[in-house]
Design an enzyme around this catalytic site. Structure first.
Site, PDB file in Angstrom:
ATOM      1  N   SER A  94      -8.140 -18.102  -2.215  1.00  0.00           N
ATOM      2  CA  SER A  94      -7.173 -18.028  -3.069  1.00  0.00           C
ATOM      3  C   SER A  94      -7.472 -18.859  -4.270  1.00  0.00           C
ATOM      4  O   SER A  94      -8.769 -18.767  -4.686  1.00  0.00           O
ATOM      5  CB  SER A  94      -5.946 -18.383  -2.481  1.00  0.00           C
TER       6      SER A  94
ATOM      7  N   HIS B 124      -1.664 -11.897   1.436  1.00  0.00           N
ATOM      8  CA  HIS B 124      -2.236 -12.945   1.057  1.00  0.00           C
ATOM      9  C   HIS B 124      -2.281 -14.288   1.968  1.00  0.00           C
ATOM     10  O   HIS B 124      -3.116 -14.882   1.969  1.00  0.00           O
ATOM     11  CB  HIS B 124      -1.376 -13.614  -0.170  1.00  0.00           C
TER      12      HIS B 124
ATOM     13  N   ASP C 242      -2.231  -7.148  -0.026  1.00  0.00           N
ATOM     14  CA  ASP C 242      -1.848  -8.362  -0.704  1.00  0.00           C
ATOM     15  C   ASP C 242      -1.046  -8.176  -2.055  1.00  0.00           C
ATOM     16  O   ASP C 242      -1.429  -7.488  -2.883  1.00  0.00           O
ATOM     17  CB  ASP C 242      -3.273  -8.958  -0.954  1.00  0.00           C
TER      18      ASP C 242
END
Length: 409
Positions: free
Chosen positions: A173, A267, A238
């Site tokens: 991320s 996510h 996601d």
């Protein structure tokens, strides 16, 4: 302009856990040495946590289980902050994973995952907290994260004896930002893993087609500079960072490895899917069997086709135009940590990705698309302890990229 960039970053990118999920303390002071002969000058005893030869001060993490193969350190960065890092040593491991975690997480929350990944992948692992996260000092900022990963990388080389060509950078991320920044400046890096990565900070919020000067983590501009194999892992469901981010980065990578698009994965739960650890183990095994990268000779670099491309196609809809061109001309190039390789090219406009396809190299040639994307949409229980352990660990905040209510937007 730098202040504006920091303000933009603070509004939608950084959410360190508060309070931190762990603490730090100095280790027990060493026992005083045996009395020396009267004629010999006594050597001063080292202070608790002091390490000769650099590498930062050794500390103990509190609030997490203590293990003999885990060592924590405080490392000073070139921007004056001190970051906390933990090193997991795996007996007989040849490769080292430098893991940059996601948002709204710290070392206390990632501790068990790091230990499990080290064991399952048979790699040494170095994880760290960004400035302002956990027990690291300072405030979160894009530039601080670049200095943070640089200090951790230097510690791996100078203190733990890792070689650049045996290091795999792993960015999850937000962690894909410092990961790709460092990877774009290293010429002999072994490999890169991008886990739910972002194209840039602004693109997480708005479907812009150009790179603006106030944007942060311009991964879309940096990934073409990465010379080693790149693995991308992204969930097709996601809702925080759309799967199109991972797809576009994979398409722009010069040296591709078969990606993993986890059907139904969001996510924060990709580690719960059995194909996650299975694919990672396959990747690490392939990298370990491949020869280290040779020294780069810029004068003889080939621009012609080289090898086949991966045939697996991403299973997500791209909301980005694959022929985007950068308009960024203000992002100053930072000097390489070893002055190994200039990245002045990063500020040049990118050409069409169709032309780039001719020069891409592949390190994996699957005979057919992966079957894992056709699996059930729901996370399944893994048959080993990895899946069971992960169910008790909260890895990140689902709202980690959304604008806060007080941000004025």
């Amino acid at each position: 302009m730098g202040a504006v960039t920091s303000t933009v970053a603070a509004r939608f990118a950084f959410f360190p856990p508060s309070p931190p999920s762990y603490g730090v303390e100095l280790p027990q002071p060493p026992q005083p040495p045996a009395p020396a002969p009267a004629s010999a000058a006594p050597e001063p005893a080292p202070k608790a946590g002091e390490e000769k030869g650099g590498g930062g001060a050794v500390v103990e993490l509190t609030g997490v289980p203590r293990r003999g193969n885990v060592e924590a350190r405080r490392l000073r960065t070139k921007r004056g902050t001190e970051v906390v890092a933990m090193h997991v040593r795996q007996a007989g491991a040849k490769l080292t994973l430098l893991y940059s975690h996601g948002n709204a997480a710290d070392l206390g929350q990632m501790y068990e995952l790091f230990v499990e990944l080290s064991a399952h992948l048979n790699v040494n692992l170095m994880g760290y907290d960004y400035s302002g996260y956990g027990q690291s000092t300072g405030k979160p900022s894009e530039q601080n994260t670049y200095a943070d990963i640089e200090a951790v990388y230097r510690c791996l080389i100078e203190t733990y004896g890792a070689a650049e060509d045996n290091i795999i950078l792993y960015g999850q991320s937000v962690g894909s930002g410092p990961t790709l920044d460092l990877a774009s400046r290293l010429t002999r890096l072994r490999a890169v893993v991008l886990h739910s990565p972002i194209l840039s900070g602004l693109r997480v919020m708005y479907p812009v087609k150009h790179t603006y000067w106030f944007d942060i983590y311009k991964n879309i501009d940096k990934i073409p500079l990465v010379r080693c194999p790149v693995l991308v892992i992204h969930g097709t469901a996601d809702e925080v960072v759309d799967c199109s981010h991972g797809r576009s980065l994979w398409e722009l990578a010069e040296v591709k490895y078969e990606p993993l698009w986890i059907k139904g994965g969001n996510h924060c739960n990709l580690e719960l899917y059995p194909e996650y650890i299975k694919h990672l183990k396959k990747f690490v095994g392939a990298i370990e069997r491949s020869p280290p990268p040779p020294p780069i000779d810029e004068s003889t670099e080939s621009s012609g086709p080289s090898g086949r491309t991966v045939t697996t196609e991403p299973e997500c809809n791209s909301s980005e135009d694959s022929s985007r061109k950068s308009t960024d001309c203000r992002d100053k190039t930072r000097p390489s940590i070893d002055q190994r390789h200039s990245t002045d090219r990063r500020e040049k406009p990118r050409g069409s990705t169709d032309r780039r396809d001719k020069t891409r190299k592949s390190v994996d040639h699957p005979d057919k698309p992966r079957a894992s994307v056709d699996q059930s949409d729901r996370p399944r229980k893994s048959i080993d302890r990895f899946g069971g352990m992960m169910k008790s660990v909260r890895l990140c905040n689902i709202d980690c990229f959304k604008v806060t209510a007080t941000s004025g937007s």
